[in-house]
Design a protein around this motif. Structure first.
Motif, short mmCIF file in Angstrom:
data_model
loop_
_atom_site.label_atom_id
_atom_site.label_comp_id
_atom_site.label_asym_id
_atom_site.label_seq_id
_atom_site.Cartn_x
_atom_site.Cartn_y
_atom_site.Cartn_z
N GLU A 116 8.43 -15.19 13.54
CA GLU A 116 7.88 -14.43 12.42
C GLU A 116 8.58 -14.79 11.11
OE1 GLU A 116 8.28 -10.39 13.65
OE2 GLU A 116 6.48 -10.47 14.92
N ARG A 117 9.89 -14.99 11.17
CA ARG A 117 10.63 -15.40 9.97
C ARG A 117 10.17 -16.78 9.49
NH1 ARG A 117 15.66 -13.83 12.84
NH2 ARG A 117 15.91 -11.63 12.42
N ALA A 118 9.94 -17.68 10.42
CA ALA A 118 9.50 -19.02 10.07
C ALA A 118 8.10 -19.01 9.46
CB ALA A 118 9.52 -19.92 11.30
N ALA A 119 7.28 -18.03 9.87
CA ALA A 119 5.92 -17.92 9.33
C ALA A 119 5.90 -17.26 7.97
CB ALA A 119 5.05 -17.14 10.30
N GLY A 120 7.04 -16.73 7.49
CA GLY A 120 7.09 -16.14 6.17
C GLY A 120 7.22 -14.63 6.19
N HIS A 121 7.34 -14.02 7.34
CA HIS A 121 7.51 -12.57 7.44
C HIS A 121 9.00 -12.25 7.59
CE1 HIS A 121 3.20 -12.25 7.97
NE2 HIS A 121 3.28 -13.17 8.93
N GLY A 122 9.69 -12.19 6.46
CA GLY A 122 11.12 -11.90 6.51
C GLY A 122 11.92 -13.10 6.04
#
Length: 147
Positions: A100-106
């Motif tokens: 999720e972080r890699a996808a831009g969420h966080g």
């Protein structure tokens, strides 16, 4: 004349799949679950299972392998295969939060490294002494054969 190149392996995809999964070992994330204290305790203190090598009494947590005796397990700890596995387990396994972080969420966070140490075995002191006792006798035999 050159030999005709034979193409007889066209229809063996069902066999290739069987070959690929036959010797499949545990993945790093599965081994990471096994390294947790409660799971590790269960794996290191298993009941006697005569279907496993060494009756399931000599198990390497990091490589997920059974060994015949404690000496074979201690020798395995010195091998490149075991050391490579320890190195691979230093990075924490990839998780859903990381994706999720890699996808831009966080915020992106680099995977943290941790120190992985080879497991302790029971009777380690005795077996290491036995190994040390064996090596001088082998050296003497080699010296006798050389002269």
């Amino acid at each position: 004349m050159p030999y005709k190149r034979k193409k007889y392996h066209v229809g063996d995809t069902h066999l290739k799949k069987r070959w690929r999964v036959r010797n499949r070992k545990k993945d790093l994330d599965q081994i990471d679950v096994d390294l947790q204290d409660d799971n590790a305790e269960k794996l290191l203190n298993q009941e006697v299972d005569l279907d496993r090598p060494g009756a399931a009494q000599h198990y390497c947590l990091h490589c997920a392998r059974y060994f015949i005796d404690n000496h074979a397990l201690l020798e395995h700890f010195k091998t490149k295969v075991h050391k490579r596995r320890l190195k691979a387990l230093e990075l924490e396994p990839y998780s859903i939060e990381d994706s999720e972080r890699a996808a831009g969420h966080g915020n992106f966070k680099l995977p943290s490294k941790r120190k992985i140490v080879t497991q302790n075995t029971e009777n380690t002191d005795i077996t290491e002494q036995e190994v040390e006792e064996e090596s001088p006798s082998k050296k003497k035999k080699v010296e006798e054969n050389a002269t």
